[in-house]
Scaffold this motif. Sequence first.
Motif, PDB file in Angstrom:
ATOM      1  N   LEU A 195      19.893  15.147 -28.068  1.00  0.00           N
ATOM      2  CA  LEU A 195      19.876  13.759 -27.608  1.00  0.00           C
ATOM      3  C   LEU A 195      21.284  13.206 -27.704  1.00  0.00           C
ATOM      4  N   THR A 196      21.774  12.683 -26.600  1.00  0.00           N
ATOM      5  CA  THR A 196      23.044  11.968 -26.612  1.00  0.00           C
ATOM      6  C   THR A 196      22.846  10.645 -25.883  1.00  0.00           C
ATOM      7  N   HIS A 197      23.292   9.564 -26.494  1.00  0.00           N
ATOM      8  CA  HIS A 197      23.166   8.256 -25.867  1.00  0.00           C
ATOM      9  C   HIS A 197      24.355   7.395 -26.265  1.00  0.00           C
ATOM     10  N   ARG A 198      24.584   6.381 -25.432  1.00  0.00           N
ATOM     11  CA  ARG A 198      25.754   5.529 -25.631  1.00  0.00           C
ATOM     12  C   ARG A 198      25.480   4.121 -25.116  1.00  0.00           C
ATOM     13  N   TYR A 199      26.156   3.171 -25.725  1.00  0.00           N
ATOM     14  CA  TYR A 199      26.141   1.789 -25.241  1.00  0.00           C
ATOM     15  C   TYR A 199      27.582   1.406 -24.921  1.00  0.00           C
ATOM     16  N   SER A 200      27.764   0.838 -23.723  1.00  0.00           N
ATOM     17  CA  SER A 200      29.116   0.565 -23.237  1.00  0.00           C
ATOM     18  C   SER A 200      29.316  -0.920 -22.981  1.00  0.00           C
ATOM     19  N   LEU A 201      30.518  -1.378 -23.248  1.00  0.00           N
ATOM     20  CA  LEU A 201      30.955  -2.730 -22.931  1.00  0.00           C
ATOM     21  C   LEU A 201      31.984  -2.649 -21.817  1.00  0.00           C
ATOM     22  N   GLY A 202      31.907  -3.579 -20.843  1.00  0.00           N
ATOM     23  CA  GLY A 202      32.843  -3.514 -19.734  1.00  0.00           C
ATOM     24  C   GLY A 202      32.709  -4.694 -18.798  1.00  0.00           C
ATOM     25  N   PHE A 203      32.981  -4.488 -17.489  1.00  0.00           N
ATOM     26  CA  PHE A 203      32.949  -5.547 -16.485  1.00  0.00           C
ATOM     27  C   PHE A 203      32.455  -4.966 -15.170  1.00  0.00           C
ATOM     28  N   THR A 204      32.199  -5.864 -14.172  1.00  0.00           N
ATOM     29  CA  THR A 204      31.664  -5.461 -12.871  1.00  0.00           C
ATOM     30  C   THR A 204      32.706  -5.715 -11.782  1.00  0.00           C
ATOM     31  N   ARG A 205      32.796  -4.795 -10.809  1.00  0.00           N
ATOM     32  CA  ARG A 205      33.705  -4.959  -9.677  1.00  0.00           C
ATOM     33  C   ARG A 205      33.051  -4.406  -8.409  1.00  0.00           C
ATOM     34  N   GLN A 206      33.601  -4.792  -7.237  1.00  0.00           N
ATOM     35  CA  GLN A 206      33.096  -4.337  -5.952  1.00  0.00           C
ATOM     36  C   GLN A 206      33.830  -3.061  -5.531  1.00  0.00           C
ATOM     37  N   VAL A 207      33.045  -2.057  -5.113  1.00  0.00           N
ATOM     38  CA  VAL A 207      33.620  -0.778  -4.655  1.00  0.00           C
ATOM     39  C   VAL A 207      32.868  -0.321  -3.415  1.00  0.00           C
ATOM     40  N   PRO A 208      33.500   0.493  -2.542  1.00  0.00           N
ATOM     41  CA  PRO A 208      32.802   1.019  -1.354  1.00  0.00           C
ATOM     42  C   PRO A 208      31.681   1.982  -1.758  1.00  0.00           C
ATOM     43  N   MET A 209      30.618   2.004  -0.956  1.00  0.00           N
ATOM     44  CA  MET A 209      29.533   2.953  -1.160  1.00  0.00           C
ATOM     45  C   MET A 209      29.936   4.336  -0.660  1.00  0.00           C
ATOM     46  N   ALA A 237      21.002   6.196   1.948  1.00  0.00           N
ATOM     47  CA  ALA A 237      19.827   5.755   1.196  1.00  0.00           C
ATOM     48  C   ALA A 237      19.563   4.265   1.416  1.00  0.00           C
ATOM     49  N   LYS A 238      20.645   3.462   1.481  1.00  0.00           N
ATOM     50  CA  LYS A 238      20.498   2.021   1.693  1.00  0.00           C
ATOM     51  C   LYS A 238      19.892   1.748   3.073  1.00  0.00           C
ATOM     52  N   LYS A 239      20.396   2.447   4.096  1.00  0.00           N
ATOM     53  CA  LYS A 239      19.854   2.271   5.438  1.00  0.00           C
ATOM     54  C   LYS A 239      18.389   2.671   5.490  1.00  0.00           C
ATOM     55  N   PHE A 240      18.064   3.754   4.796  1.00  0.00           N
ATOM     56  CA  PHE A 240      16.670   4.204   4.760  1.00  0.00           C
ATOM     57  C   PHE A 240      15.778   3.127   4.153  1.00  0.00           C
ATOM     58  N   ALA A 241      16.248   2.515   3.053  1.00  0.00           N
ATOM     59  CA  ALA A 241      15.464   1.470   2.399  1.00  0.00           C
ATOM     60  C   ALA A 241      15.317   0.248   3.302  1.00  0.00           C
ATOM     61  N   MET A 242      16.410  -0.117   4.010  1.00  0.00           N
ATOM     62  CA  MET A 242      16.350  -1.275   4.899  1.00  0.00           C
ATOM     63  C   MET A 242      15.398  -1.024   6.061  1.00  0.00           C
ATOM     64  N   GLU A 243      15.453   0.177   6.635  1.00  0.00           N
ATOM     65  CA  GLU A 243      14.555   0.501   7.739  1.00  0.00           C
ATOM     66  C   GLU A 243      13.101   0.499   7.274  1.00  0.00           C
ATOM     67  N   ASP A 272      28.481  -6.881  10.257  1.00  0.00           N
ATOM     68  CA  ASP A 272      28.922  -6.447   8.924  1.00  0.00           C
ATOM     69  C   ASP A 272      29.049  -4.924   8.921  1.00  0.00           C
ATOM     70  N   THR A 273      30.268  -4.432   9.003  1.00  0.00           N
ATOM     71  CA  THR A 273      30.499  -2.989   9.056  1.00  0.00           C
ATOM     72  C   THR A 273      30.949  -2.420   7.720  1.00  0.00           C
ATOM     73  N   THR A 274      31.013  -3.260   6.707  1.00  0.00           N
ATOM     74  CA  THR A 274      31.438  -2.776   5.390  1.00  0.00           C
ATOM     75  C   THR A 274      30.215  -2.601   4.506  1.00  0.00           C
ATOM     76  N   TRP A 275      30.244  -1.557   3.697  1.00  0.00           N
ATOM     77  CA  TRP A 275      29.153  -1.268   2.775  1.00  0.00           C
ATOM     78  C   TRP A 275      29.763  -1.175   1.380  1.00  0.00           C
ATOM     79  N   THR A 276      29.460  -2.168   0.573  1.00  0.00           N
ATOM     80  CA  THR A 276      29.998  -2.187  -0.788  1.00  0.00           C
ATOM     81  C   THR A 276      28.851  -2.337  -1.776  1.00  0.00           C
ATOM     82  N   LYS A 277      29.189  -2.130  -3.016  1.00  0.00           N
ATOM     83  CA  LYS A 277      28.201  -2.270  -4.080  1.00  0.00           C
ATOM     84  C   LYS A 277      28.905  -2.784  -5.331  1.00  0.00           C
TER      85      LYS A 277
END
Length: 742
Positions: A266-280, A287-293, A345-350
Amino acid sequence: MRNLTRIFLVLLFVLGSPRLWAQDWNRIDESGRVTRGTRNAGDSTESGHKEIPRGMKVWTVDPLFGDRRAAEIDTMSYLYMNTVFTTGLRGEYNTTGNLGVPRQSRIFNLRKANGQFVFTQPFDYFITDVGDYHFTNTYSPITNLSLQSCGNRTNGEDHFKALFAINAGKRLGFGFKFDYLYGRGYYDNQSTSLFNYTMHGSYLGDHYQAHLLLSTNHQKQAENGGITNDNYITHPESFNDDYRTNEIPTMLHDNWNRNDNQHVFLTHRYSLGFTRQVPMTEEEIKAKKFAMESQKENEALRAKEKARRKAEQEGLEWDEEEYQAQLERDKRYTVTDETATAPADTTWTKDEYVPVTSFIHTLKFDNYKRIYEAYDTPANYYAQRYNTIAKLTGDSIYDRTDHFELRNTFAIALLEGFNKYAKAGLKAFVSHDLSHFELPDTAGLEKGYNEHTVSVGGQISKTEGNVLHYNATAEIGVAGEDAGKIWVDAHADLNFRLFKDTVQLAASGFFHRNKPNFYYRHYHARHFWWDNDLKDMTHTRVQGNFLLKRTGTRLTVAVDNLDQYTYFATAYDVADDYLRHNNMATVRQAGSNISVLTAQLSQDLRFGPVNLELVGTYQTSSKEDILPLPKFNLYANLYLRFKIAGVLKTDFGADVRYFTTYHAPDYVPGLGQYAVQENKASRVDIGNYPIVNVYANFHLQHTRFFIMMSHVNSSDGNYFLTPHYPLNDRILRFGVSWNFFN
């Protein structure tokens, strides 16, 4: 046909039948809710069927910290036929001849460091190390069934494996591996039975991540001590009768080695950090298109059902064609101000969570039991006997030892890449290791041994980017049985373009100083007994690798230096009847340094459909009587690659493995270990014999299969990989591996 083959074919029918292969689609229940269902292959696409998304991410985890490392699943037909052999993909391991027996590498720098429980070390091909196990994340459930087989009920070999992986959402993944290997053996008293069941789970959250691995293993093998006279193989003309392999006399009967072991990781971890926008990534966009369809289809189905119910309430007849025509008119003429003016909208970010600091805990628990049991031992076979009380009486043997090890590691990590100045990751850790052993004492009772070790260490690593990567880890024992232990491991690689090719220069090395493991220091059994006061052993290695990816050229050079090298040694007397008497085994420690030089060159060549793979290895040991190695090892594989009917990928060819003559380590059944031949008068050389296989590999969509004739050059000769243990004769083999996505 054998039972194992029948089971495999039934599973193929159940999972592969188009009528039974269930696929996901959407349907509306009587209440108007969209539910998940199944469809048969005969249903039309108009019923709302969506193709199941296929894909799987695979990774391994670092046993110390749980860091994820990208991995790949072998789905190619290339060398698939050689996965049937215990001797390795390129025949670089010595074995006692059968499927599922202990093995030892002839290439020194391929030998792994011994764990505490040495008795399972020769089964490294079957017991998967934590760091080599594949964790999974799948778009849809995936199953793989594999079967490899040869021979018949009396002397055949079967290997069945089942793999399964599934996800509950994108973060939580599960899976299992079932592995069963059964070798009845072509020589007398040689059968093997190996069983493994492993379950894995992983959770990949932004703040919290965990990996769990549970496995149980069983290895049982009959020990025949080798054939009584090598002339049955090397000079069969010296006998009046023509002996078949199962008629050749062997030294031992009714002797077995059994290993049972269970593992929890068993290996587990808790992380502290921040959120940013990046390309998919492309897979994420798909997978996103499949879900939207799917969402649009669900909404359309709901609207249709609502309109149908409204028509029924108003007493109107439902007209499917008119409804579809109205939808088309709505799409053509209904344009809102928002849809008319909004840019596409031609950009795909997450959103990506970037961990900065992680708090890590890793737990590893291993439990082992080993039994050597014998009911029939030839007179004077062993040199010594220790009069301990045992489960069996007379000349019977029941040697047993138990061992468990619990290791906890706590670490703090400052992670790489959270900003442009964080070019490397840093970790600091502390570990506690508890090892418990049980052996019989002089009164025949069980005696327990406990050993504790506390160690501290750190790591610096750079894994991101395409040019330079490095990793260095140091661990020092500060208290307990292994105080003074020093382990330093380092690796670095540099990648750059040269003449339209990608060149990789890599360097690695380690410095290991620690006590020899427990069973080198203590072992108590009916015929082998020692309590040794051994010095710390030091092993240093420096290794360089040069790789040209486009030309398939790889050069590896390694230099090893060993101080106080610790090893098993064996000796026996050979009587006039060629039988081996007064067998003994013990532990030795070299009093001076031993150096080993290894140089290996690999080259892949292609001329149209003709492919040639060459792997040559040169080795030299400064003390061949203590650490014997063959000077040259060679593997060559020549094959044609083409397609049949434009769809069936085919590799048709032959491969050969060869090594020069040397004093190879002997195999000691009572220990289940390979040991240096210490008695010069009875020392046996093996090698200087090519082993040739002819094969055809096939790959059709999600299926791999092969047919092979192994050891086609079987004839009079010195075809031993271990002294007194001959290889099997010419054998027809087949294997199949089938993937299912459902």
